[in-house]
Scaffold this active site. Structure first.
Site, PDB file in Angstrom:
ATOM      1  N   GLY A 140       0.808  -1.214   0.000  1.00 50.37           N
ATOM      2  CA  GLY A 140       0.000   0.000   0.000  1.00 50.37           C
ATOM      3  C   GLY A 140       0.840   1.263   0.000  1.00 50.37           C
ATOM      4  N   CYS A 141       1.021   1.825   1.176  1.00 47.38           N
ATOM      5  CA  CYS A 141       1.651   3.138   1.279  1.00 47.38           C
ATOM      6  C   CYS A 141       3.137   3.132   0.956  1.00 47.38           C
ATOM      7  CB  CYS A 141       1.398   3.716   2.671  1.00 47.38           C
ATOM      8  SG  CYS A 141      -0.369   3.976   2.978  1.00 47.38           S
ATOM      9  N   VAL A 142       3.833   2.029   1.228  1.00 42.24           N
ATOM     10  CA  VAL A 142       5.253   1.949   0.859  1.00 42.24           C
ATOM     11  C   VAL A 142       5.375   1.948  -0.661  1.00 42.24           C
ATOM     12  CG1 VAL A 142       7.312   0.479   0.901  1.00 42.24           C
ATOM     13  CG2 VAL A 142       5.996   0.848   2.994  1.00 42.24           C
TER      14      VAL A 142
END
Length: 196
Positions: A140-142
């Site tokens: 996701g955010c990585v």
């Protein structure tokens, strides 16, 4: 047919971007978003110490909402994000990785640490031409942060053991894909060696 993927030339100076290493993602006893990730936190502590010793820039991110209109479609898709309310202990950086006084905590509403923030400008002001992206979650955010870092023309390095995901298969698949197309995925030891 395999893509002709090459290793990036190392940056002259990296910024460390620790993505969402907050209580909401690191403490499964307190948050439905979290996973058991003590080893990921420990790897980030190693990198943090090395960056501080070298005097290279460090940035943390957190997701914190104080208005229902913020990232409303993202939150419609993933209603569990609503636990990340501004002022909640869940949006605080994990105490094992306490930010220093000169280490900004970037508040974001979407997956990427760059989208809707001034992170790219801050990294450039700090004289960095590369970014080490760590944290949670890999799929996701990585991933979103690593892709956006490349799109800002930064040389992107991902220390493998310093990232984690609730889904081991998604973690492995995303690291493989990031390494082919957007970043260099290396061991923490290899990343630390670049810092001297």
């Amino acid at each position: 047919m395999a893509l002709d993927s090459r290793s990036l030339t190392p940056a002259q100076r990296y910024a460390l971007v620790l993505v969402d290493l907050t209580v909401g993602f690191t403490d499964p006893q307190r948050s439905p978003l979290a996973s058991a990730c003590d080893a990921v936190v420990a790897a980030n502590a190693q990198l943090l110490e090395a960056f501080r010793r070298r005097g290279w820039p460090v940035f943390f991110t957190t997701v914190a909402y104080d208005d229902p209109a913020q990232a409303r479609v993202f939150r419609e898709k993933l209603p569990v994000l609503d636990v990340l309310q501004a002022g909640s202990p869940l949006v605080e950086i994990d105490p094992r990785l306490e930010p220093g006084p000169d280490e900004p905590v970037i508040v974001k509403f979407w997956a990427s640490a760059f989208f809707g923030t001034n992170l790219a400008e801050l990294i450039r002001q700090a004289g960095a031409d590369g970014v080490m992206v760590t944290g949670l979650t890999t799929s996701g955010c990585v991933r979103a942060t690593a892709v956006d870092a490349l799109q800002h023309d930064f040389r992107v390095l991902i220390p493998e053991q310093a990232t984690g995901d609730r889904d081991a298969q998604a973690h492995a698949a995303n690291l493989r894909d990031l390494n082919i197309k957007y970043a260099d995925v290396r061991s923490v030891e290899e990343c630390l060696a670049l810092l001297g």
